[in-house]
Design a protein around this motif. Structure first.
Motif, PDB file in Angstrom:
ATOM      1  N   SER A   3      -0.436  -5.942   7.679  1.00  0.00           N
ATOM      2  CA  SER A   3      -0.236  -5.592   5.789  1.00  0.00           C
ATOM      3  C   SER A   3      -0.890  -4.247   6.248  1.00  0.00           C
ATOM      4  O   SER A   3      -2.333  -4.079   5.856  1.00  0.00           O
ATOM      5  CB  SER A   3      -0.682  -6.676   5.552  1.00  0.00           C
ATOM      6  N   PRO A   4      -0.441  -3.187   5.850  1.00  0.00           N
ATOM      7  CA  PRO A   4      -0.886  -2.725   4.501  1.00  0.00           C
ATOM      8  C   PRO A   4      -1.811  -2.558   3.872  1.00  0.00           C
ATOM      9  O   PRO A   4      -2.738  -2.200   3.415  1.00  0.00           O
ATOM     10  CB  PRO A   4       0.769  -1.375   4.589  1.00  0.00           C
ATOM     11  N   GLY A   5      -1.588  -3.557   2.743  1.00  0.00           N
ATOM     12  CA  GLY A   5      -2.677  -4.035   1.716  1.00  0.00           C
ATOM     13  C   GLY A   5      -3.799  -4.351   2.608  1.00  0.00           C
ATOM     14  O   GLY A   5      -4.726  -4.332   1.810  1.00  0.00           O
ATOM     15  N   HIS A  30     -12.135  -1.058 -12.842  1.00  0.00           N
ATOM     16  CA  HIS A  30     -11.935   0.246 -13.046  1.00  0.00           C
ATOM     17  C   HIS A  30     -10.378   1.223 -11.947  1.00  0.00           C
ATOM     18  O   HIS A  30     -10.258   2.184 -13.075  1.00  0.00           O
ATOM     19  CB  HIS A  30     -13.063   1.234 -12.503  1.00  0.00           C
ATOM     20  N   ALA A  31     -10.096   0.479 -11.337  1.00  0.00           N
ATOM     21  CA  ALA A  31      -8.870   0.685 -10.991  1.00  0.00           C
ATOM     22  C   ALA A  31      -7.875  -0.763 -11.067  1.00  0.00           C
ATOM     23  O   ALA A  31      -8.602  -1.406 -10.050  1.00  0.00           O
ATOM     24  CB  ALA A  31      -8.956   1.807 -10.113  1.00  0.00           C
ATOM     25  N   VAL A  32      -6.388  -0.125 -10.776  1.00  0.00           N
ATOM     26  CA  VAL A  32      -5.757  -1.111 -10.433  1.00  0.00           C
ATOM     27  C   VAL A  32      -5.092  -0.829  -8.487  1.00  0.00           C
ATOM     28  O   VAL A  32      -4.187   0.247  -9.234  1.00  0.00           O
ATOM     29  CB  VAL A  32      -4.288  -2.421 -10.950  1.00  0.00           C
ATOM     30  N   VAL A  33      -5.015  -1.423  -7.353  1.00  0.00           N
ATOM     31  CA  VAL A  33      -4.196  -0.517  -6.653  1.00  0.00           C
ATOM     32  C   VAL A  33      -2.782  -2.291  -6.440  1.00  0.00           C
ATOM     33  O   VAL A  33      -3.342  -3.528  -6.298  1.00  0.00           O
ATOM     34  CB  VAL A  33      -4.161  -0.646  -5.776  1.00  0.00           C
ATOM     35  N   LEU A  34      -1.254  -1.086  -6.784  1.00  0.00           N
ATOM     36  CA  LEU A  34      -0.623  -2.431  -6.208  1.00  0.00           C
ATOM     37  C   LEU A  34      -0.293  -1.802  -4.673  1.00  0.00           C
ATOM     38  O   LEU A  34       0.082  -0.999  -4.094  1.00  0.00           O
ATOM     39  CB  LEU A  34       0.856  -2.168  -7.194  1.00  0.00           C
ATOM     40  N   ALA A  35      -0.188  -3.757  -3.917  1.00  0.00           N
ATOM     41  CA  ALA A  35       0.383  -2.516  -2.336  1.00  0.00           C
ATOM     42  C   ALA A  35       1.578  -3.752  -2.454  1.00  0.00           C
ATOM     43  O   ALA A  35       1.709  -3.263  -0.972  1.00  0.00           O
ATOM     44  CB  ALA A  35      -1.417  -3.529  -1.972  1.00  0.00           C
ATOM     45  N   THR A  36       1.552  -4.727  -2.422  1.00  0.00           N
ATOM     46  CA  THR A  36       2.129  -5.566  -1.990  1.00  0.00           C
ATOM     47  C   THR A  36       3.622  -6.215  -3.825  1.00  0.00           C
ATOM     48  O   THR A  36       2.737  -5.956  -4.373  1.00  0.00           O
ATOM     49  CB  THR A  36       2.805  -7.274  -1.643  1.00  0.00           C
ATOM     50  N   PRO A  37       4.768  -5.486  -3.411  1.00  0.00           N
ATOM     51  CA  PRO A  37       5.808  -5.938  -4.449  1.00  0.00           C
ATOM     52  C   PRO A  37       5.820  -7.080  -5.045  1.00  0.00           C
ATOM     53  O   PRO A  37       7.511  -7.147  -5.123  1.00  0.00           O
ATOM     54  CB  PRO A  37       6.824  -4.889  -4.468  1.00  0.00           C
ATOM     55  N   TRP A  38       4.993  -7.880  -5.201  1.00  0.00           N
ATOM     56  CA  TRP A  38       5.425  -8.834  -5.321  1.00  0.00           C
ATOM     57  C   TRP A  38       6.112  -9.060  -6.445  1.00  0.00           C
ATOM     58  O   TRP A  38       5.769  -8.275  -7.504  1.00  0.00           O
ATOM     59  CB  TRP A  38       4.130 -10.244  -5.587  1.00  0.00           C
ATOM     60  N   PRO A  39       7.367  -9.706  -7.322  1.00  0.00           N
ATOM     61  CA  PRO A  39       7.787  -9.589  -8.106  1.00  0.00           C
ATOM     62  C   PRO A  39       7.533  -9.716  -9.673  1.00  0.00           C
ATOM     63  O   PRO A  39       7.605  -9.216 -10.438  1.00  0.00           O
ATOM     64  CB  PRO A  39       9.182 -10.409  -8.337  1.00  0.00           C
TER      65      PRO A  39
END
Ligand code: NAD
Length: 443
Positions: free
Chosen positions: A329-331, A387-396
């Motif tokens: 998983s890239p996440g 401090h930051a949010v990273v979106l790693a999987t595009p869950w709806p």
């Protein structure tokens, strides 16, 4: 027809249920007795939309049972369909140990002529080797066995739809009557058959995955350039994809491909090419680009917000949405990358993950680093104080969170969209300092 599907994982369970729904009498066989028990209790051991209900309906119909008893699995069906895993070995080649075990199991219990169907993704030459191997361990005069290659193309997260609406059905083999029987399994589906020899069938599967991986690495490489010049890679992909020779599918820039298929199948192709004295130069670059995509995005993040000592929320652990599959998983690789870059704390949220122990970390990861990772159940918990949010999987569900309100619960409202999933202008209007993968801002 009476069919035993050997291996009740993502592919085997989906295939077994679909075949039972088409009217066949199906046994799902797995060596994992715990998995079999759960399945017989109507509990799917993995996440796949639509399959749970189908499982419960079909168990009630009497056409679908699961067993860990190898004898009945072999003796009760004429068609034995192999769907066991073929993971990568350290040298990149596919490990066929589970497949070998299955052949031994078949030889131990064979009681009549059988058709063996290979659904697992197996290296070029394997089906022919299987036939030879079976002729060594089975008395073929008494129990003639035919091998038919029938590779699977379903996508996790869309497995049921793909199995009921296959883009094509590849049937590879040497014996026309066995191949016709396998075709007959799918008679009530609308599909285009590709009938060919073993090697062609095996190569269709690998070449397809190699090509899809290449499309992803291609658009990711273009994204690196687009990012320099202020082009929006989504617009570039849209404009390219309108050309029917290109097609818009799999032209999504992001933090790279993962999952149980593309990385391992690219590795096997590279390994096989070398074995055959044919270096696959293009595919080698495809892999290189993919392997460096997360570091590229982390560099980009670092140029916006120095990461050391920060608290970061990571949205998504599964390799893609609508599955719990974490293989390659890239996440997970993103979380590990952030830890290596000195991030102080990572709060992770994913609908399929309950704890840090439940995450399949890379082999050899320094376990001490994992004390900096916490899994939370609510995304708001992850975002609060980050401090930051990273979106790693595009869950709806990630698109419908109250991002405007959450901009003020974050310590600093930096958003890094590793999947180009959210709209940059909208997120900026909601108060986020937003960075995607080449979304039209120059570095
Ligand atoms: P998986 O790991 O989810 O399932 C494999 C199952 O086989 C496991 O339940 C395991 O217990 C069982 N098994 C192992 N050895 C066995 C044995 N000797 N007898 C009976 N059962 C045994 O794997 P998967 O993701 O379903 O993939 C299976 C194959 O299909 C692989 O070759 C894969 O490359 C291919 N494939 C996978 C996908 C996908 O999206 N997952 C898509 C197309 C093709």
């Amino acid at each position: 027809m009476k069919v035993t599907v050997v291996g009740s994982g993502y592919v085997g369970t989906t295939t077994a249920l679909v075949l039972a729904s088409l009217g066949h009498q199906v046994i799902g066989y797995d060596i994992d007795a715990g998995k079999v028990e759960r399945l017989n209790n109507g509990e799917l051991p993995f996440t796949e939309p639509g399959l749970d209900q189908m499982l419960r309906d079909l168990l009630g119909s009497g056409r679908m049972t699961f067993t860990s008893d190898s004898r009945s699995a072999v003796t009760e069906s004429e068609v034995l369909m192999i769907s066991v895993g073929t993971p990568s070995m350290p040298n990149g080649g596919a490990d066929l140990k589970y497949l070998r075990q299955v052949l031994d199991t078949i030889a131990a219990h064979i009681n009549e002529p059988k058709i063996i169907v290979t659904k697992s993704t197996v290296p070029i030459g394997t089906n022919r080797w299987m036939k030879e191997r079976l002729s060594e361990i089975i008395d073929m005069q008494t129990y003639p066995v035919e091998v038919v290659s029938n590779p699977e193309f379903l996508r996790e997260g869309e497995a049921l739809y793909d199995s009921l609406h296959p883009s094509r059905t590849v049937i590879g083999g040497e014996n026309e009557s066995a191949m016709d029987k396998v075709k007959g399994l799918y008679a009530s589906l609308q599909t285009t058959y590709v009938v060919c020899n073993y090697e062609t069938a095996e190569m269709i599967k690998y070449a397809s995955n190699g090509f899809l991986a290449a499309k992803i690495s291609f658009i990711n490489e273009m994204a690196r350039l687009a990012d320099r010049v202020g082009a929006d890679i989504r617009g570039v992909a849209q404009g390219m994809g309108l050309d029917p020779r290109i097609s818009p599918h799999h032209l999504y820039a992001g933090i790279g491909y993962g999952g149980s298929c593309f990385p391992k199948d690219v590795d096997e192709l590279l390994y096989f090419g070398t074995q055959q004295g044919t270096e696959l130069e293009l595919l080698r670059q495809v892999k290189r680009i993919n392997d460096s995509q997360i570091a590229w995005f982390a560099d980009k993040m670092q140029s916006v917000l120095p990461l050391e000592g920060k608290r970061i929320a990571v949205l998504g652990v599964a390799f893609k949405e609508n599955t719990d599959d974490q293989r390659e998983s890239p996440g997970i690789k993103m979380i590990e990358q952030l830890l290596h870059r000195g991030v102080q704390e990572i709060r992770v949220v994913d609908p399929t993950v309950e704890s840090v122990e439940h995450i399949h970390w890379s082999k050899g990861i320094d376990r001490k680093m994992l004390s900096r990772v916490n899994v939370v159940t609510e995304a708001s918990e992850a975002v609060a104080g980050a401090h930051a949010v990273v979106l790693a999987t595009p869950w709806p569900q990630f698109s419908s969170y109250p991002w405007e309100a959450w901009a003020s619960i974050a310590e600093t409202a930096y958003f890094f969209d590793g999947r180009n999933y959210l709209d940059p202008a909208e997120m900026r209007s909601k108060g986020w300092h937003f960075t995607g993968i080449a979304r039209g801002e120059t570095t």
